[in-house]
Design a protein around this motif. Structure first.
Motif, PDB file in Angstrom:
ATOM      1  N   TYR A  12      13.904  -8.861 -35.827  1.00  0.00           N
ATOM      2  CA  TYR A  12      15.046  -8.587 -36.706  1.00  0.00           C
ATOM      3  C   TYR A  12      15.466  -9.811 -37.518  1.00  0.00           C
ATOM      4  O   TYR A  12      16.441  -9.760 -38.252  1.00  0.00           O
ATOM      5  CB  TYR A  12      16.199  -8.028 -35.867  1.00  0.00           C
ATOM      6  N   ALA A  13      14.688 -10.887 -37.434  1.00  0.00           N
ATOM      7  CA  ALA A  13      14.951 -12.084 -38.239  1.00  0.00           C
ATOM      8  C   ALA A  13      14.365 -11.886 -39.636  1.00  0.00           C
ATOM      9  O   ALA A  13      13.437 -11.092 -39.826  1.00  0.00           O
ATOM     10  CB  ALA A  13      14.319 -13.310 -37.583  1.00  0.00           C
ATOM     11  N   SER A  14      14.879 -12.597 -40.604  1.00  0.00           N
ATOM     12  CA  SER A  14      14.386 -12.443 -41.977  1.00  0.00           C
ATOM     13  C   SER A  14      12.944 -12.911 -42.132  1.00  0.00           C
ATOM     14  O   SER A  14      12.228 -12.424 -43.010  1.00  0.00           O
ATOM     15  CB  SER A  14      15.297 -13.195 -42.944  1.00  0.00           C
ATOM     16  N   ASP A  15      12.481 -13.813 -41.275  1.00  0.00           N
ATOM     17  CA  ASP A  15      11.101 -14.308 -41.350  1.00  0.00           C
ATOM     18  C   ASP A  15      10.201 -13.669 -40.297  1.00  0.00           C
ATOM     19  O   ASP A  15       9.204 -14.243 -39.866  1.00  0.00           O
ATOM     20  CB  ASP A  15      11.076 -15.826 -41.232  1.00  0.00           C
ATOM     21  N   ARG A  16      10.514 -12.442 -39.888  1.00  0.00           N
ATOM     22  CA  ARG A  16       9.800 -11.742 -38.811  1.00  0.00           C
ATOM     23  C   ARG A  16       8.295 -11.626 -39.041  1.00  0.00           C
ATOM     24  O   ARG A  16       7.518 -11.604 -38.101  1.00  0.00           O
ATOM     25  CB  ARG A  16      10.392 -10.356 -38.611  1.00  0.00           C
ATOM     26  N   ALA A  17       7.843 -11.562 -40.284  1.00  0.00           N
ATOM     27  CA  ALA A  17       6.411 -11.422 -40.567  1.00  0.00           C
ATOM     28  C   ALA A  17       5.637 -12.711 -40.294  1.00  0.00           C
ATOM     29  O   ALA A  17       4.409 -12.715 -40.340  1.00  0.00           O
ATOM     30  CB  ALA A  17       6.208 -10.979 -42.015  1.00  0.00           C
ATOM     31  N   ALA A  18       6.331 -13.800 -39.980  1.00  0.00           N
ATOM     32  CA  ALA A  18       5.669 -15.067 -39.667  1.00  0.00           C
ATOM     33  C   ALA A  18       5.213 -15.143 -38.216  1.00  0.00           C
ATOM     34  O   ALA A  18       4.571 -16.123 -37.821  1.00  0.00           O
ATOM     35  CB  ALA A  18       6.613 -16.230 -39.978  1.00  0.00           C
ATOM     36  N   ALA A  19       5.485 -14.117 -37.425  1.00  0.00           N
ATOM     37  CA  ALA A  19       5.060 -14.110 -36.022  1.00  0.00           C
ATOM     38  C   ALA A  19       3.536 -14.034 -35.936  1.00  0.00           C
ATOM     39  O   ALA A  19       2.866 -13.611 -36.874  1.00  0.00           O
ATOM     40  CB  ALA A  19       5.692 -12.923 -35.295  1.00  0.00           C
ATOM     41  N   ARG A  20       2.993 -14.434 -34.803  1.00  0.00           N
ATOM     42  CA  ARG A  20       1.539 -14.440 -34.603  1.00  0.00           C
ATOM     43  C   ARG A  20       0.986 -13.023 -34.469  1.00  0.00           C
ATOM     44  O   ARG A  20       1.608 -12.150 -33.879  1.00  0.00           O
ATOM     45  CB  ARG A  20       1.180 -15.215 -33.343  1.00  0.00           C
ATOM     46  N   VAL A  21      -0.208 -12.836 -34.976  1.00  0.00           N
ATOM     47  CA  VAL A  21      -0.915 -11.560 -34.863  1.00  0.00           C
ATOM     48  C   VAL A  21      -1.534 -11.472 -33.473  1.00  0.00           C
ATOM     49  O   VAL A  21      -2.205 -12.395 -33.027  1.00  0.00           O
ATOM     50  CB  VAL A  21      -2.006 -11.458 -35.943  1.00  0.00           C
ATOM     51  N   VAL A  22      -1.302 -10.347 -32.782  1.00  0.00           N
ATOM     52  CA  VAL A  22      -1.910 -10.142 -31.462  1.00  0.00           C
ATOM     53  C   VAL A  22      -3.004  -9.076 -31.504  1.00  0.00           C
ATOM     54  O   VAL A  22      -3.841  -9.026 -30.617  1.00  0.00           O
ATOM     55  CB  VAL A  22      -0.857  -9.801 -30.384  1.00  0.00           C
ATOM     56  N   ALA A  23      -2.982  -8.221 -32.515  1.00  0.00           N
ATOM     57  CA  ALA A  23      -4.028  -7.212 -32.696  1.00  0.00           C
ATOM     58  C   ALA A  23      -4.113  -6.898 -34.173  1.00  0.00           C
ATOM     59  O   ALA A  23      -3.092  -6.813 -34.854  1.00  0.00           O
ATOM     60  CB  ALA A  23      -3.714  -5.952 -31.903  1.00  0.00           C
ATOM     61  N   THR A  24      -5.337  -6.729 -34.662  1.00  0.00           N
ATOM     62  CA  THR A  24      -5.508  -6.408 -36.064  1.00  0.00           C
ATOM     63  C   THR A  24      -6.491  -5.251 -36.217  1.00  0.00           C
ATOM     64  O   THR A  24      -7.462  -5.161 -35.463  1.00  0.00           O
ATOM     65  CB  THR A  24      -5.955  -7.646 -36.871  1.00  0.00           C
ATOM     66  N   HIS A  25      -6.211  -4.391 -37.150  1.00  0.00           N
ATOM     67  CA  HIS A  25      -7.060  -3.236 -37.435  1.00  0.00           C
ATOM     68  C   HIS A  25      -7.238  -3.133 -38.946  1.00  0.00           C
ATOM     69  O   HIS A  25      -6.629  -2.285 -39.597  1.00  0.00           O
ATOM     70  CB  HIS A  25      -6.436  -1.965 -36.854  1.00  0.00           C
ATOM     71  N   PRO A  26      -8.064  -4.021 -39.529  1.00  0.00           N
ATOM     72  CA  PRO A  26      -8.212  -4.063 -40.980  1.00  0.00           C
ATOM     73  C   PRO A  26      -8.728  -2.755 -41.579  1.00  0.00           C
ATOM     74  O   PRO A  26      -8.362  -2.399 -42.692  1.00  0.00           O
ATOM     75  CB  PRO A  26      -9.180  -5.215 -41.223  1.00  0.00           C
ATOM     76  N   GLY A  27      -9.542  -2.029 -40.846  1.00  0.00           N
ATOM     77  CA  GLY A  27     -10.045  -0.747 -41.342  1.00  0.00           C
ATOM     78  C   GLY A  27      -8.934   0.282 -41.502  1.00  0.00           C
ATOM     79  O   GLY A  27      -9.034   1.198 -42.313  1.00  0.00           O
ATOM     80  N   GLN A  28      -7.873   0.118 -40.713  1.00  0.00           N
ATOM     81  CA  GLN A  28      -6.720   1.015 -40.792  1.00  0.00           C
ATOM     82  C   GLN A  28      -5.579   0.392 -41.577  1.00  0.00           C
ATOM     83  O   GLN A  28      -4.596   1.060 -41.872  1.00  0.00           O
ATOM     84  CB  GLN A  28      -6.248   1.388 -39.386  1.00  0.00           C
ATOM     85  N   GLY A  29      -5.685  -0.904 -41.881  1.00  0.00           N
ATOM     86  CA  GLY A  29      -4.699  -1.560 -42.734  1.00  0.00           C
ATOM     87  C   GLY A  29      -3.435  -2.038 -42.054  1.00  0.00           C
ATOM     88  O   GLY A  29      -2.400  -2.141 -42.695  1.00  0.00           O
ATOM     89  N   TRP A  30      -3.498  -2.357 -40.760  1.00  0.00           N
ATOM     90  CA  TRP A  30      -2.293  -2.843 -40.091  1.00  0.00           C
ATOM     91  C   TRP A  30      -2.631  -3.881 -39.031  1.00  0.00           C
ATOM     92  O   TRP A  30      -3.745  -3.962 -38.563  1.00  0.00           O
ATOM     93  CB  TRP A  30      -1.492  -1.705 -39.476  1.00  0.00           C
ATOM     94  N   SER A  31      -1.594  -4.654 -38.678  1.00  0.00           N
ATOM     95  CA  SER A  31      -1.682  -5.656 -37.612  1.00  0.00           C
ATOM     96  C   SER A  31      -0.421  -5.581 -36.764  1.00  0.00           C
ATOM     97  O   SER A  31       0.659  -5.311 -37.276  1.00  0.00           O
ATOM     98  CB  SER A  31      -1.798  -7.062 -38.202  1.00  0.00           C
ATOM     99  N   LEU A  32      -0.570  -5.851 -35.475  1.00  0.00           N
ATOM    100  CA  LEU A  32       0.565  -5.921 -34.558  1.00  0.00           C
ATOM    101  C   LEU A  32       0.911  -7.379 -34.351  1.00  0.00           C
ATOM    102  O   LEU A  32       0.040  -8.191 -34.024  1.00  0.00           O
ATOM    103  CB  LEU A  32       0.222  -5.269 -33.217  1.00  0.00           C
ATOM    104  N   LEU A  33       2.174  -7.711 -34.556  1.00  0.00           N
ATOM    105  CA  LEU A  33       2.647  -9.071 -34.359  1.00  0.00           C
ATOM    106  C   LEU A  33       3.237  -9.211 -32.966  1.00  0.00           C
ATOM    107  O   LEU A  33       3.648  -8.224 -32.353  1.00  0.00           O
ATOM    108  CB  LEU A  33       3.691  -9.421 -35.425  1.00  0.00           C
ATOM    109  N   CYS A  34       3.314 -10.436 -32.458  1.00  0.00           N
ATOM    110  CA  CYS A  34       3.777 -10.655 -31.080  1.00  0.00           C
ATOM    111  C   CYS A  34       5.250 -10.305 -30.890  1.00  0.00           C
ATOM    112  O   CYS A  34       5.698 -10.150 -29.765  1.00  0.00           O
ATOM    113  CB  CYS A  34       3.497 -12.081 -30.625  1.00  0.00           C
ATOM    114  N   ASN A  35       6.002 -10.133 -31.963  1.00  0.00           N
ATOM    115  CA  ASN A  35       7.402  -9.733 -31.833  1.00  0.00           C
ATOM    116  C   ASN A  35       7.565  -8.215 -31.870  1.00  0.00           C
ATOM    117  O   ASN A  35       8.680  -7.709 -31.918  1.00  0.00           O
ATOM    118  CB  ASN A  35       8.255 -10.406 -32.916  1.00  0.00           C
TER     119      ASN A  35
END
Length: 62
Positions: A12-35
């Motif tokens: 819920y922070a304004s810079d939330r997208a700066a969190a580390r990626v823990v899973a990525t699915h480029p074929g589906q177009g999304w990534s899960l961040l650690c937050n």
């Protein structure tokens, strides 16, 4: 959710997208961040509580 030191920004922070990626699915177009945020390749976000954050669009100069 984040166990990094220093901790990543909360979902819920304004810079939330700066969190580390823990899973990525480029074929589906999304990534899960650690937050717990799901980051879509169009820059849209899905927060852990189900709130949708619209993609940020940069105006194109004519």
């Amino acid at each position: 959710m984040c166990r990094h030191h220093p901790a990543c920004p909360s979902a819920y922070a304004s810079d939330r997208a700066a969190a580390r990626v823990v899973a990525t699915h480029p074929g589906q177009g999304w990534s899960l961040l650690c937050n717990g945020v799901v980051l879509f390749e169009d820059t849209g976000l899905l927060l852990p509580d189900g709130t949708v954050v619209a993609p940020s669009r940069t105006p194109v100069a004519a």
